[in-house]
Structure formats: C-alpha cells, structure tokens
Design a protein around this motif. Structure first.
Motif, PDB file in Angstrom:
ATOM      1  N   ARG A 270      11.493 -12.127  56.776  1.00  0.00           N
ATOM      2  CA  ARG A 270      12.714 -12.531  56.066  1.00  0.00           C
ATOM      3  C   ARG A 270      13.913 -11.660  56.435  1.00  0.00           C
ATOM      4  NH1 ARG A 270       8.282 -13.571  54.208  1.00  0.00           N
ATOM      5  NH2 ARG A 270       7.801 -15.752  53.753  1.00  0.00           N
TER       6      ARG A 270
ATOM      7  N   ASP B  55      28.831  -3.880  49.240  1.00  0.00           N
ATOM      8  CA  ASP B  55      29.480  -2.577  49.150  1.00  0.00           C
ATOM      9  C   ASP B  55      29.290  -1.792  50.442  1.00  0.00           C
ATOM     10  OD1 ASP B  55      27.079  -0.614  48.853  1.00  0.00           O
ATOM     11  OD2 ASP B  55      26.660  -2.245  47.444  1.00  0.00           O
TER      12      ASP B  55
ATOM     13  N   THR C  17      25.769  -0.269  51.333  1.00  0.00           N
ATOM     14  CA  THR C  17      24.781  -1.269  51.758  1.00  0.00           C
ATOM     15  C   THR C  17      25.118  -1.787  53.158  1.00  0.00           C
ATOM     16  OG1 THR C  17      24.532  -1.841  49.413  1.00  0.00           O
ATOM     17  CG2 THR C  17      23.555  -3.344  51.002  1.00  0.00           C
TER      18      THR C  17
ATOM     19  N   LYS D 207      22.905  -2.506  46.626  1.00  0.00           N
ATOM     20  CA  LYS D 207      22.771  -3.764  45.888  1.00  0.00           C
ATOM     21  C   LYS D 207      22.396  -4.806  46.925  1.00  0.00           C
ATOM     22  CE  LYS D 207      25.574  -6.956  43.151  1.00  0.00           C
ATOM     23  NZ  LYS D 207      25.744  -8.004  44.194  1.00  0.00           N
TER      24      LYS D 207
ATOM     25  N   GLY E 248      20.916  -8.898  47.931  1.00  0.00           N
ATOM     26  CA  GLY E 248      20.796 -10.284  47.492  1.00  0.00           C
ATOM     27  C   GLY E 248      21.952 -10.728  46.622  1.00  0.00           C
ATOM     28  N   CYS E 249      21.697 -11.671  45.738  1.00  0.00           N
ATOM     29  CA  CYS E 249      22.777 -12.197  44.902  1.00  0.00           C
ATOM     30  C   CYS E 249      22.215 -12.734  43.592  1.00  0.00           C
ATOM     31  CB  CYS E 249      23.553 -13.262  45.663  1.00  0.00           C
ATOM     32  SG  CYS E 249      22.533 -14.501  46.454  1.00  0.00           S
TER      33      CYS E 249
ATOM     34  N   ASP F 227      18.652  -9.797  54.646  1.00  0.00           N
ATOM     35  CA  ASP F 227      17.857  -9.971  53.428  1.00  0.00           C
ATOM     36  C   ASP F 227      17.129  -8.673  53.085  1.00  0.00           C
ATOM     37  OD1 ASP F 227      16.216 -10.691  51.370  1.00  0.00           O
ATOM     38  OD2 ASP F 227      15.443 -12.505  52.325  1.00  0.00           O
ATOM     39  N   LEU F 228      17.878  -7.754  52.482  1.00  0.00           N
ATOM     40  CA  LEU F 228      17.270  -6.476  52.089  1.00  0.00           C
ATOM     41  C   LEU F 228      16.393  -6.640  50.849  1.00  0.00           C
ATOM     42  CD1 LEU F 228      20.217  -3.940  52.547  1.00  0.00           C
ATOM     43  CD2 LEU F 228      18.549  -4.760  54.220  1.00  0.00           C
TER      44      LEU F 228
END
Lengths: 456, 456
Positions: A193, A428, A431, B177, B179-180, B190-191
C-alpha cells in the motif's frame, strides 16, 4: 538531451521496435488527460520485469529522469515526463499471468486494462472493484499508481483495498516483492500500500496480485430529482447514515444537468436543480427492500421525484459523458476531485457557490457523493482578462475550505503536477519530510518521476 | 540499567503515579501471551500525545530502547522490552474522541479496548470489523500494531482495511499525521498502512481514525461435521469458491475437537474427525438462502452432518477456549498462525500430518480457514529428551512448506521476536534491506522496539 552513451546502452537493451527516440514519435507520449505537454527524449516499451530492471538501472547510473506510464488517462499530469528523460510505457506488459477463482486472485502485468481484468474475472462470478470512468482504456498499473476509485468505491473501496501483493523495481534498480498471495499476511511492513498511490515515484510495478470480489446477484437503479443542491446534499447525508450502503451514489448539480440536457434533451426534467443517481446491488431477494429503504431516505421537502430507472445503462452513459462535454463549453477547465466528510457536503456546496460567485467563475460540480468526493470543475477562458487569476484565487480558497472541513485535496486523481502547489495545506512539513526521506530510500538519485507529488 | 540523568528527566515528564521504576512493579510489564519474560527498567503511562512525544524524544536523546505496549495480549512477543529500557504503556490513553455515525467514523486513543469501540458504534448500527479473540481485553493500539484479524476477516478484512488515518510520534520524537478523515484520499504516500502492522517499530500511534461498517441485519450459524481433515479441507475450498462469502469459516481438527470434548462433553459427536463452524450474515430476507447455498457446498462423501446451530454463543465460546485449553495439556505450545492459499489447504494439512508424525510431535490445528489462516500448535515438553529440537526441526520444515505453497508465515500474530528467525524465508534480502532503511527514516537511532520484526 540524453547523453550519447546512454542512448547507445539503451538501444542495447531493447529491440528497435520497442524504443522511440525520434522527437516526432516521442510527442505521442508527451501528454495525458491533464492537457499539459512534456515530451520525453525517449520512450521505452519493456515487455518483461528484467527489461524494466535494466532500463531503471541504466537511468539510475546516468541520473536520467524516468517516468512510468500506463495509458495516459490520468488528469493530474502524473505520467508526464516533466523533466524530460525517458518515458517508460508499460502498455506492452499485457499478460494476465493467472486467474485463480478458488483463491479469488488474478495476477497480471501492469499494462493489462482494467476492463480486461473484469472480463477475465466475470466468467468465474467475480469482479475487481476499482472502476474509474476510464476503466475501458486505463491500465491496472495506472490504477495502482493513483489508487484509482470510481462510483462503486462508496461500497467497495478503492484500489488499495483490492491488491494483495506486488512485484516492482525500485528507483535504485532493485527487484522487490511486497505483500503476499493470501488475504491475510502481516510479515514485514506493508510496502504494497506504500507503492499503491505513490504515482510512480518510488518503484515501477511489474506484476500485481489482485483480490477479486464476488459479483452481486442483482442491481437496481434510482434517480432522485431535487429542487436545489441544498436539499440534494441533505439527502446524501441521510442516505449515508443508513446501515444499507448504496453501491453508487452520484451527485449532479445544475451545471452538470444542463450539460446533459444539451446532449440528451429528454433525460432530465426542466425543474430538476440537482440530482442523485443511485445504484444498489446485492442478493436478488433483497434488492427491492434495499431500494425501498434508500428511496425513503431520499425524501425531504426539496424532493421533486424519486424513481426506479428502467434504462440504467443510458443514465450511466450520460454521467460518463460529463467530463468530455465540459471540454466543449470552456477553453479550459480546472478539474478538481476534492473530498469532504459526507456530513459536510451541504456546507461545502453552499460555500463553494458563494466562492465561485464572488470570483465570477462558472463551475460545474458532480461526483461520488457517497464518499464526499466531488469533481469541482472551474470553467475558465485564460484569454479573458483576469479570469485565470480570479480562478486561481478561487481554487486556493476552495482548498482552504476543504481542509477546514476536514477533507482532502484529492480523492482519486492524485497530486501529479497539478495539485503540487497545494499539498502543504494538507500534509504538515514534518510528515512531508518523512515522505521525501522514504522516496530517497527507494530512489536515491531521484530519477523516478522527479518533481511529482511533492510541493516544489 | 538506565542512566541516572535519564531517570531524573523522565520523572520530570510524568507524575509519580504514572511512572514505575521499582523492578517489582516493572515485572508486571515483562510478559505477554508469548510467555517470554523481559522486564523493562521503567514503565511510563502517558495520557496525552504531548507526553508520548516528550518520552520518545527523551529516549531518542539518550538512545534508550522504548517498547510501546497495549494490553499485552499478543502472542509473538511484539510488546516485550527485549532490550530493556522503557515500556511505554498506552493503556491510560482511553478517550473515545468522537463518534460520528453520519461519516461512519470513530476517533479514539490507542488504549481504548476493541470492545469499547464496538459498544460506542453499536447504538448507531455500526461495528468495527477487526475481532481478534482477545477483543474484550485488547486495545485498538495493539490491534493496529499487528493489523489484527479474527474470524470475521474472511468477509470483512483485517485492521488495515478499517483505518482511515493516524496521529503518531516517530522514533525521532516528531509528530506526524497520516491519511485522512474521509473514505477516499490519495494525497501523499500511504503512511497509515505502513504504520499498521509495523509492531511499534516505526512510530507510536497516539490517535486513530477508524472506519465503521454497518452491522448486518441477521446472522445464522452452521456446523458441518466430517469424517476426517481431508474431506473437511476440500469442503472449505468449495465454500470459498462460491460467490456468497461466509462471515466466518472456522476449521477444527481432531485434536481441537478432543480438547473441546474434554471441556464440553456433549458438544461434539464421537465420530466427528474434523469440523467447520460457519457463520453467515446479511439482510434478514436473504439469510436462509445464503445459509442453504453454503450447506450445499459443505456436502461431500466425508460429510457426516451439517446443521443449523441453535446456540451459536456456546459454540463460539467453545472455539474461544481452545487457546487456553491448549496450555493445560502440554508444558509448552509452539503457537503459529500460518496462511496458505485456500486451495492449498488440503495439501497443507496432509503434509503437516506427515511432518508432525515423522518428528513425533503432537499437534492441534484450528483457525480461520476461509482466509487459509491455520493456527498450528505444536505441543512440546521441553524436558522430554530431544523433543524440543525435534519440534524446532518440524517447525522449520513446516514454514518451508508454507512458502512452497505460496503462503505467509503469519496471518495476524505478527513477527515480534517469535518468528524473526524465519522472516528471510518469506521476504527476500533486497526487500528486507529496504524495510530496514524505512525503519531508519522513522527511527534513526533504533530506539523503538529494537530487535523486533527483522531477522537477527
């Protein structure tokens, strides 16, 4: 311009009918559905993973940009060789390696069309859920690169939910294998993914193990006509709060309906100001109860009419023509695919109307309302005074609105080059730095699709 | 031993009732369900993300190992502080931050129990699908760390399919942070799913945005009794080739049935040599048709009896007692959770029987057959001659068999420390190096759960 020794070595890797270097030929690979133009200096057509590896390794050795490409149906410029170099067209890697209905798995090369996967799965009672509107023409490699969605994502999820494992070549030219062949597996990090949705910036996918889903027994279509967008949006919220999930829930605003009226004059009544196209699927015995429950949730004071659709195919055809029709009415469309939480859709549409009115920008909105995923199209004439700069300001404010509502800038099109300038609104800086560091792990010399996905 | 100045600074970060340093107190956090013992030198109980960040940053500054921990129900040793240092217990981060049925989302801190999430979702008609047998006692943080599954994964998928976004602190002590909040989103890598299943080696999750699923209207249970494992396994293959997917499909071999007979004497007839416990769920109107279709697929020459279950709760209780019952009959159980493609189950079970018989090792097998996920338990007395070394050889050959059948070493328990020695059988060295490089990006000083997940 590519270094001469690089070209010589590239010619050694591929027969002449699978390598383009003439600028006239290469031009065919300069564009996609973003309508930007970036000609590659060469186009390579590998047919095996070994050829992919050799090409990537060569580009890595010479620090030559390499942009993987499926069928070029993307709208964000993700497959364009913005920094020149080599376009790596996977379109000839066309083998369906295995169809395994007992394990609900298809293994295929990246060039296989989405449609071909469906055709291979259907005789066994299965389908592969990702269904971008380009499904008949787009390759699974492209679908994987963007984690493509489509109207059925509201019930079935997007590409990342339907892939078990990958084989790929990293930017450093190394073969890797991710995930597994089974529906469960937790050994090591989930690189599968990580690659899905990475827009060709980390590795080139050479083989995908796709998870199939049983075809529904029955389908049924509904349309719900509303006086205005507001009442339509509140119906969407009610429908998505039901335990029954529709298999598609598409929204069309007044602008979209006018476009359809122009092409299919009798399809939409004159007083419909916004519309839902709804599909339900499931067991035959249950389909009418499901449909009834959704019809009930459609009712509110703005509802004009909700009805079963006799000819669902024509309706979906009409929906699919929207994107091309938009091209006809404005010299340029700024085509976004923002997502907001479903409950925020009424507020989003209201504020968007105020924004576009304030900036004097025509717009047409439609899309996958069940996911809160709206295709916002700003229609612009770049030659008309300051229209382009007004549109850009409008767009910028719209993205701020989306973030304020806890949404995301893109639901399925990806960042590519088109949305790069706005990524920092959503992600941010810490990230983003982490993501760039991950890119460096896969692609230390930044040869794979350089410049994409990250803010400039 | 922790450096004195480190301890002093740690005391400054947390009130005394949220920090243990006395070895007697710390011992409570030395074990999990792997039955290994590794006492931490300190146990910290943060209650906010800021406290987590401060603790991680301090450990990073002093290169002190830090092992995040939920409720310690894991079976692979993933939460044990193998290299000492600090155990970071997230058990007091217990807030359900929001329940948002309109968007089918729950946001919660990592210490919230899986069961509490279910209780928060149920009144709104939703549930969160991951259902490890520890659900009543395990935290979602632990579920996320291992991408936990459970019996319903055959229809609903595992943890990674039901998380939208995360907030976390990397090993370098930085807030990220991922995804969502929406069901679609393709901005950046896709962390989220990179962290899910990473067993606390990349970052400490401080908040999770979980995707809810509508509760099924109805459920029905079946049991199918077979003469032997072979006929039972061939029925599994037939069931999973149906377009109707059961919501659970559990396999129990003769050894597992004998354990149940010991505890519930009248539950399983004497001539049943292998059994399937099947659950179907869906719309009320459809449930009997679904059940009938699965009953039909159960039939073969080895079938003794297939019947509707009146008291499904007792049956599931019996299934859940298997793991603890195993503890009673052997001083040590080697507890694996391999996965093979469903179609390979008959071959796997047959060859496993030959292997265990050749090495003279008692074994009991049961598990999530619909995913091909079998809990293989080798029962060993470590004090009995060369039994332990025979068991280890048997295990090693079993893993080779799993890989040969295109399976994976672990479906839901994770690598932890228990399966580390075997990881290289499944993941090639290039891909492992890449994973280690990714770990370095998140955790440059290797303080987060050091030594886990990777081969030694």
């Amino acid at each position: 311009m590519l270094p001469v020794d690089f070209i010589v070595q590239l010619r050694n890797l591929l027969p002449s009918d699978r390598l383009l270097t003439d600028p006239v030929d290469c031009y065919t690979y300069a564009y996609d559905n973003s309508r930007k133009i970036f000609p590659p200096a060469a186009v390579a057509f590998p047919v095996t993973a070994e050829e992919v590896q050799a090409i990537v390794a060569l580009c890595n050795d010479h620090c030559v940009p390499l942009t993987p490409r499926g069928r070029g149906t993307g709208t964000s410029g993700g497959s364009l060789p913005e920094q020149g170099g080599v376009a790596l067209s996977l379109e000839r890697m066309l083998r369906v390696i295995s169809v395994d209905p007992a394990n609900r798995v298809i293994v295929a090369e990246p060039g296989v069309l989405n449609q071909s996967i469906q055709e291979a799965a259907k005789p066994h009672g299965f389908f592969w859920p990702p269904d971008p509107s380009s499904a008949a023409y787009s390759s699974i490699g492209g679908n994987l690169a963007t984690s493509a969605g489509g109207p059925h994502a509201v019930k079935y999820g997007t590409t990342r939910d339907h892939v078990l494992g990958l084989r790929a070549v990293t930017g450093a030219g190394k073969f890797i294998k991710t995930g597994c062949y089974t529906t469960k597996g937790v050994v090591g990090y989930d690189l599968t993914r990580l690659l899905v949705g990475s827009e060709g910036t980390l590795a080139v996918i050479t083989e995908a193990t796709l998870k199939l889903t049983p075809l529904p027994q029955a389908r049924s279509g509904l349309t719900a006509h509303y006086r205005d967008a507001r009442s339509c949006a509140s119906a969407i919220v009610r429908i998505m709060a039901l335990p029954e999930t529709p298999s598609a829930l598409e929204f069309l605003d007044a602008g979209a309906l006018n476009l359809i009226r122009g092409r299919f004059p009798d399809m939409v009544p004159a007083d419909t100001g916004a519309m839902l196209m709804i599909e339900v699927d499931g067991p035959s015995r249950y389909i009418s109860a499901l449909s009834a429950s959704i019809r009930e949730a459609c009712r509110n004071t703005g509802l004009i009419l909700v009805e079963e659709v006799a000819d669902a195919a024509t309706l979906w055809l009409a929906r699919k023509t929207l994107s091309p029709l938009l091209r006809d009415i404005a010299p340029k469309k700024i085509n976004e695919d923002i997502v907001v939480p479903v409950s925020a859709l009424p507020e989003f549409l209201e504020e968007l109307a105020q924004l576009t009115s304030r900036y004097g920008i025509a717009n047409v909105n439609f899309g996958h309302a069940g996911n809160g995923n709206i295709h916002v199209n700003l229609l612009v004439n770049p030659d008309a005074g300051d229209e382009m700069s007004r549109a850009e300001k409008c767009l910028n404010e719209m993205f701020d609105l989306v973030i304020r509502l806890n949404g995301t800038l893109s639901g399925e099109h990806g960042v590519g080059s088109e949305k790069r300038a706005y990524v920092s609104k959503e992600i941010d800086s810490t990230t983003l730095v982490l993501m760039k560091d991950i890119k460096r792990v896969f692609d230390p010399r930044n040869i794979l699709n350089p410049g994409k996905l990250f803010p400039g």
